[in-house]
Design a protein around this motif. Structure first.
Motif, PDB file in Angstrom:
ATOM      1  N   THR A 248       0.785  -1.173  -0.034  1.00  0.00           N
ATOM      2  CA  THR A 248      -0.011   0.048   0.020  1.00  0.00           C
ATOM      3  C   THR A 248       0.892   1.257  -0.184  1.00  0.00           C
ATOM      4  O   THR A 248       1.784   1.323   0.770  1.00  0.00           O
ATOM      5  CB  THR A 248      -0.857  -0.056   1.464  1.00  0.00           C
ATOM      6  OG1 THR A 248      -1.701  -1.315   1.279  1.00  0.00           O
ATOM      7  CG2 THR A 248      -1.954   1.313   1.069  1.00  0.00           C
TER       8      THR A 248
ATOM      9  N   ARG B 187      -0.927   7.798   1.298  1.00  0.00           N
ATOM     10  CA  ARG B 187      -2.079   8.340   0.615  1.00  0.00           C
ATOM     11  C   ARG B 187      -1.971   9.283  -0.356  1.00  0.00           C
ATOM     12  O   ARG B 187      -2.720   9.650  -1.144  1.00  0.00           O
ATOM     13  CB  ARG B 187      -2.910   8.780   1.782  1.00  0.00           C
ATOM     14  CG  ARG B 187      -3.540   7.450   2.541  1.00  0.00           C
ATOM     15  CD  ARG B 187      -4.465   7.828   3.692  1.00  0.00           C
ATOM     16  NE  ARG B 187      -3.806   8.740   4.582  1.00  0.00           N
ATOM     17  CZ  ARG B 187      -4.250   9.349   5.653  1.00  0.00           C
ATOM     18  NH1 ARG B 187      -5.528   9.277   5.882  1.00  0.00           N
ATOM     19  NH2 ARG B 187      -3.510  10.235   6.458  1.00  0.00           N
TER      20      ARG B 187
ATOM     21  N   LEU C 162      -6.108   7.215  -6.454  1.00  0.00           N
ATOM     22  CA  LEU C 162      -7.136   6.269  -6.747  1.00  0.00           C
ATOM     23  C   LEU C 162      -8.403   6.800  -5.978  1.00  0.00           C
ATOM     24  O   LEU C 162      -8.652   7.489  -4.862  1.00  0.00           O
ATOM     25  CB  LEU C 162      -7.104   4.926  -5.895  1.00  0.00           C
ATOM     26  CG  LEU C 162      -5.947   4.230  -6.629  1.00  0.00           C
ATOM     27  CD1 LEU C 162      -5.323   2.929  -5.683  1.00  0.00           C
ATOM     28  CD2 LEU C 162      -6.441   3.341  -7.919  1.00  0.00           C
TER      29      LEU C 162
ATOM     30  N   LEU D 133      -0.278   2.165 -15.621  1.00  0.00           N
ATOM     31  CA  LEU D 133      -0.376   2.162 -14.064  1.00  0.00           C
ATOM     32  C   LEU D 133       0.769   1.258 -13.569  1.00  0.00           C
ATOM     33  O   LEU D 133       1.169   1.561 -12.411  1.00  0.00           O
ATOM     34  CB  LEU D 133      -1.770   1.600 -13.795  1.00  0.00           C
ATOM     35  CG  LEU D 133      -3.085   2.522 -13.857  1.00  0.00           C
ATOM     36  CD1 LEU D 133      -4.213   1.693 -13.742  1.00  0.00           C
ATOM     37  CD2 LEU D 133      -2.872   3.468 -12.920  1.00  0.00           C
ATOM     38  N   LYS D 134       0.842   0.313 -14.374  1.00  0.00           N
ATOM     39  CA  LYS D 134       2.158  -0.739 -13.783  1.00  0.00           C
ATOM     40  C   LYS D 134       3.550   0.223 -13.541  1.00  0.00           C
ATOM     41  O   LYS D 134       4.145   0.027 -12.416  1.00  0.00           O
ATOM     42  CB  LYS D 134       2.113  -1.634 -14.769  1.00  0.00           C
ATOM     43  CG  LYS D 134       1.903  -3.143 -13.928  1.00  0.00           C
ATOM     44  CD  LYS D 134       1.969  -4.254 -14.853  1.00  0.00           C
ATOM     45  CE  LYS D 134       0.840  -5.201 -14.554  1.00  0.00           C
ATOM     46  NZ  LYS D 134       0.556  -6.319 -15.652  1.00  0.00           N
TER      47      LYS D 134
ATOM     48  N   ARG E 258       3.659   2.737 -10.945  1.00  0.00           N
ATOM     49  CA  ARG E 258       3.731   1.995  -9.558  1.00  0.00           C
ATOM     50  C   ARG E 258       4.809   1.802  -9.104  1.00  0.00           C
ATOM     51  O   ARG E 258       5.669   1.904  -8.001  1.00  0.00           O
ATOM     52  CB  ARG E 258       2.796   0.598  -9.512  1.00  0.00           C
ATOM     53  CG  ARG E 258       1.685   0.438  -8.341  1.00  0.00           C
ATOM     54  CD  ARG E 258       1.080  -0.862  -8.139  1.00  0.00           C
ATOM     55  NE  ARG E 258       1.368  -1.412  -6.789  1.00  0.00           N
ATOM     56  CZ  ARG E 258       0.618  -0.935  -5.828  1.00  0.00           C
ATOM     57  NH1 ARG E 258      -0.179  -0.034  -5.640  1.00  0.00           N
ATOM     58  NH2 ARG E 258       0.992  -1.599  -4.560  1.00  0.00           N
TER      59      ARG E 258
ATOM     60  N   ASP F 175       0.150   5.268  -7.185  1.00  0.00           N
ATOM     61  CA  ASP F 175      -1.011   4.651  -7.834  1.00  0.00           C
ATOM     62  C   ASP F 175      -1.782   5.803  -8.403  1.00  0.00           C
ATOM     63  O   ASP F 175      -2.326   6.579  -8.034  1.00  0.00           O
ATOM     64  CB  ASP F 175      -2.157   4.327  -6.617  1.00  0.00           C
ATOM     65  CG  ASP F 175      -1.663   2.910  -6.091  1.00  0.00           C
ATOM     66  OD1 ASP F 175      -1.576   2.017  -7.065  1.00  0.00           O
ATOM     67  OD2 ASP F 175      -2.027   2.525  -4.888  1.00  0.00           O
TER      68      ASP F 175
END
Lengths: 490, 452
Positions: free
Chosen positions: B64, B67, B72, B401-402, B405, B410
């Protein structure tokens, strides 16, 4: 011995809206820090004209408000809460700590599959644990509560019959069942056939045979039933239902009696829901959230709700759709926070610990039953498991009803049992102590119940007008329903 | 076992009183063939320290991200939750009672529910609210069921495809056994409601039309014409709100003419928690009160005339009405409703507006910044959005997106999972948790990913 009821300093607390003072705020906001766009560029027709009238308070006001309100509540952490069928057991603090781990609490359900491997692993393992505990072949963890699990299970049953060419028309439900059973069956458009229990408080295979035909989709049974009695004919009953092509749905509300003792899947049950907030101790939260995973037998596997977690070479993937699946029953991945708590609970107890839960829950219920037998009327004499049901038959002679007894219990420092349920016992008092209670607290409760029974004879007025020590006296429910005030208005 | 208090002596003493010799005899009512002889095949018990260490390790496997580095949204929003909220909600007195069936010793929970209902009505601009549903998706399905009950012989439900796709799926599942007619309407060129698509359904079979507000693409639009047309045809208008913070800035569904409003309260003080537990919101016009699902709290007085609260109108509910109930719901999401109530109390009337504006400002900045990257455009350039918008990328959103990351972001949600017509499209959400610096470095990362 004395009971814990006394009076304390509980403070009056008006609604927050009544304490609102223009200009107060309980929130600290950062500056935008970006070159600002002009709000007046937005079309005027889209902008809110009348503000939402939320209270204007400081953080101190807010903290006091909610602390004062909380003190007006009785709760499990304060003592015995013998609400039958609700399994009000102690909620271990470790499970709260687990749910707060940032990697769980901050994880987003629409992240990439690589970004949710830990969560998927936890859910996958929980599904396996629940399957092992219940003797079912597969488990889905998506339903948000018991009744949502019932709906999910009944939708699978309907899909199963549809795949055979006929969804069928009826569902058999015993008269002792929870109201959610018929309500869930109704959403699946089934007609409900109510089946009476026999004089002993259980179902017989003959009674089922009599109403069972090829238009019956399923029998919904609760085992142990809501009287706390094990449905001893379950094997034969399942056979009768299966013979006509029907399925057996079991309401797992009372699973706390059977951990490591009976695996209902082996008794012939095809679908079973779990109430994680009952058996697996996720906190009840003043009425939720719960979680209602559903276990099924292999023949129902094609109908499981989506998505499905697939384990391949140690990696977890998601199967988003499946031909005959009933589809999605909730956005995202169930009440995940509750799944974390239940997983933690199961891992802390282990197999022997889980069995101990049921043994002590049953011991406690039988101890209460034995001690109050004779003082209160026991409508059914069959041995019980995790809960026992009395009635107000003896106290009625003094013009005292179950409601009065329940209210008087509060004065002695206890939450009352479930009352007026199951419906087959007039004036029912349904007591489920759970395994969390030591003998001393059961003894206090028993003493309170005996004292009340004596008061019913000697000083009935004190019982009829109870409670006397609580923050509020009896509330006028008729007025609430007649003069509807469902929100604050100026 | 620390959660089970019984000593061997106590057990023996209790058994003796019951008249049994062993714990095993407690289960004598169960047929022998069903009694388990072997222990369950589960991992052995763990002590607290080992257990939490194990769980922390499992949680780490999520990777994770902070934030502030996440963009997302898609119905689950990252917002700052003040410290006081968590501290208050986790008090035993809120956490460990059950449904307030005994009002004399549950006034705290009941008054909170009353305040929750008040706040939901205020936010939505509606007259009555219930005590909560499971979540936004199931609340929507219940709203559709309610519309079918009110509409009697009317069977058509219109769901625009700009509605949260998982909400659409849930509605299909729950309404499956009804002989209804769920019609999915296309979205417009600008990602909004395609009003012209309504015309074929404006007849006496129309039960309800759902209006996502803001919709799944973050779009907020003037839907007064849609409301008017549906209501003129005798149908109900159901607003579905997945980001209620937007209502600090944009017009309330009530003011736009909604008959029923449902939605998700997560964005108001509840962490993402992988999608639940959240809190389903449900409000309606007072004339439809008796068709509402779920528990409702009402004000009354006690035997001494003091103000108090009780659960009321329960003759709609399953424990009384059984198969004729308005819903099968029993346990709802009370603690999450409490959490939202505490959060909104702290935020207050002005805080709600300011936080909504802050979200809009940050998102507008990000929108311009990201759309200025070579090869990146806005999918719906003319649409008004709140804190979420759709970017069209020059290559597959999944692969972007990959790569993002690996750079520690995210980057949003690839929309082609649900919309084949929106390939290479990325749904990006920006909240107060994303500061200018986060947005700037996200833009740099996206630029690099697209150039590579």
């Amino acid at each position: 011995m004395t009971t814990p009821g006394t009076t304390g300093l509980i403070l009056e607390e008006p609604l927050l809206c009544e304490q609102s003072v223009k200009g107060r705020i309980g929130f600290s906001l950062p500056p935008s820090g970006v070159p600002e766009s002009n709000l007046s560029n937005l079309p005027k027709s889209l902008l809110r004209q009348k503000s939402a009238e939320l209270p204007e308070i400081s953080e101190v006001d807010g903290v006091r408000h909610f602390v004062r309100l909380s003190q007006q509540n009785y709760c499990k952490d304060a003592g015995l809460y013998p609400l039958g069928s609700c399994t009000m057991k102690y909620n271990p603090k470790t499970t709260e700590a687990a749910s707060k781990i940032p990697g769980f609490a901050n994880s987003h359900p629409l992240s990439t599959t690589e970004g949710m491997q830990g969560n998927l692993k936890l859910i996958y393992e929980l599904q396996e644990y629940l399957a092992e505990i219940s003797g079912m072949d597969f488990v889905t963890c998506w339903p948000a509560a018991g009744s949502h699990g019932e709906l999910t299970g009944m939708l699978m049953i309907r899909a199963f019959h549809e795949s055979k060419g006929n969804p069928r028309k009826k569902v058999i439900i015993p008269d002792s069942a929870h109201g959610t059973n018929p309500a869930s069956a109704a959403i699946c458009q089934y007609e409900v056939i109510t089946l009476p229990s026999n004089k002993e408080g259980i179902l017989t295979a003959d009674a089922v045979r009599e109403v069972m035909d090829e238009e019956v989709a399923a029998l919904m049974v609760t085992n142990p039933n809501t009287l706390g009695i094990f449905e001893e004919n379950i094997l034969e009953i399942c056979e009768v239902v299966h013979k006509k092509g029907g399925l057996v749905y079991c309401d797992g509300a009372n699973l706390n009696a059977l951990l490591g003792i009976v695996r209902l899947g082996e008794a012939g049950v095809d679908v079973l829901h779990f109430n994680l907030h009952k058996t697996f101790s996720t906190p009840h939260g003043g009425g939720g959230p719960g979680a209602g995973p559903v276990g099924i037998k292999k023949k129902l596997e094609p109908f499981l709700p989506t998505p499905l977690i697939i384990k391949e070479n140690g990696t977890f993937n998601l199967e988003w759709s499946r031909g005959q699946s009933i589809g999605r029953v909730k956005a995202y991945f169930g009440n995940f926070g509750m799944l974390v708590r239940a997983y933690t609970y199961i891992r802390e107890f282990g197999p022997e610990g889980l069995r101990r839960i049921s043994e002590m829950a049953v011991l406690n219920a039988n101890y209460i039953r034995k001690n109050l037998e004779g003082t209160y009327h026991l409508p059914y004499s069959k041995p019980v498991l995790h809960e026992c049901v009395f009635s107000d038959k003896l106290q009625k002679e003094h013009d005292i009803k179950t409601l009065d007894i329940a209210k008087r219990l509060m004065d002695y420092g206890f939450h009352p049992p479930t009352i007026y349920f199951p419906l087959i016992v007039p004036g029912a008092l349904m007591i489920e102590p759970t395994e969390s209670e030591p003998k001393a607290s059961l003894d206090q409760f028993i003493e309170a119940m005996k004292t009340i029974a004596k008061e019913c004879q000697d000083t009935p007025e004190i019982v009829k007008t109870a409670p006397h020590k609580t923050f509020r006296g009896r509330l006028d429910e008729v007025k609430a329903a007649r003069e509807l005030k469902l929100r604050w208005t100026t | 076992m620390r959660y089970i208090p019984h000593t061997p002596e106590e057990i023996q003493g209790m058994l003796k009183i019951i008249g049994l010799r062993s714990v095993a005899e407690l289960f004598s009512s169960i047929p022998d063939s069903l009694l388990q002889e072997k222990p369950l095949k589960l991992p052995p018990a763990l002590d607290e320290m080992t257990l939490l260490r194990h769980l922390e390790k499992v949680a780490t496997e999520n990777h994770t991200l902070p934030r502030s580095r996440s963009f997302l949204g898609g119905g689950v929003y990252r917002h700052y939750i003040p410290s006081a909220v968590g501290e208050l909600v986790r008090r035993s007195e809120f956490l460990t009672p059950y449904t307030p069936y005994q009002p004399e010793i549950s006034q705290g929970t009941l008054q909170v529910i009353f305040e929750f209902q008040t706040m939901v009505c205020e936010l939505f601009g509606m007259e009555v609210s219930n005590a909560s549903m499971y979540d936004g998706s199931t609340a929507l399905a219940e709203a559709c069921l309610m519309a079918l009950r009110i509409g009697k012989n009317r069977k058509t439900i219109l769901l625009p495809s700009s509605l949260h796709p998982e909400y659409t799926q849930v509605t299909h599942t729950i309404l499956k056994s009804f002989k209804d007619n769920i019609v999915e309407l296309p979205f417009s060129k600008e990602g909004g409601f395609e009003t012209a698509a309504l015309n074929d359904y404006l007849n006496d079979d129309l039960a309800a039309c759902v209006i996502p507000y803001p919709n799944f693409f973050g779009v907020v639009e003037d839907v007064r014409e849609v409301v008017q047309k549906v209501q003129q045809a005798g149908g109900l208008v159901i607003f579905c709100v997945t980001e209620p913070l937007s209502l600090g800035l944009f017009e309330s569904p009530g003011a736009l003419g909604a008959d029923i409003v449902c939605g998700e309260g997560q964005s108001l003080g509840i962490p993402p928690s992988f999608g639940g537990p959240f809190v389903g919101l449900f409000a309606a016009r007072e004339k439809h009160l008796r068709q509402m699902p779920g528990r409702i709290c009402g004000m009354t007085s006690d035997n001494k005339g003091r103000r108090g609260f009780v659960l009321t109108l329960s003759t709609r509910e399953q424990h009384i009405r059984r198969e004729k109930a308005t819903s099968n719901i029993c346990t709802n999401q009370a603690l999450c409703a409490t959490q939202m109530t505490v959060y909104l109390s702290m935020l207050g009337k002005e805080g709600l507006k300011k936080l909504a504006q802050l979200n809009w400002q940050r998102a507008e900045y990000a929108k311009q910044k990201l759309a200025s990257i070579t090869g990146v455009t806005l999918s719906f350039p003319k649409a008004t959005t709140f804190n979420e918008f759709v970017l069209k990328l020059p290559k597959s959103a999944d692969s972007v997106l990959k790569d993002l990351r690996t750079k520690g972001f995210d980057g949003g949600i690839a929309l082609d999972r649900w919309y084949h017509e929106l390939e290479n499209s990325l749904l990006v959400n920006v909240t107060e948790l994303n500061e200018r610096e986060d947005i700037d470095s996200f833009a740099t990362a996206l630029k690099e990913v697209l150039q590579s």
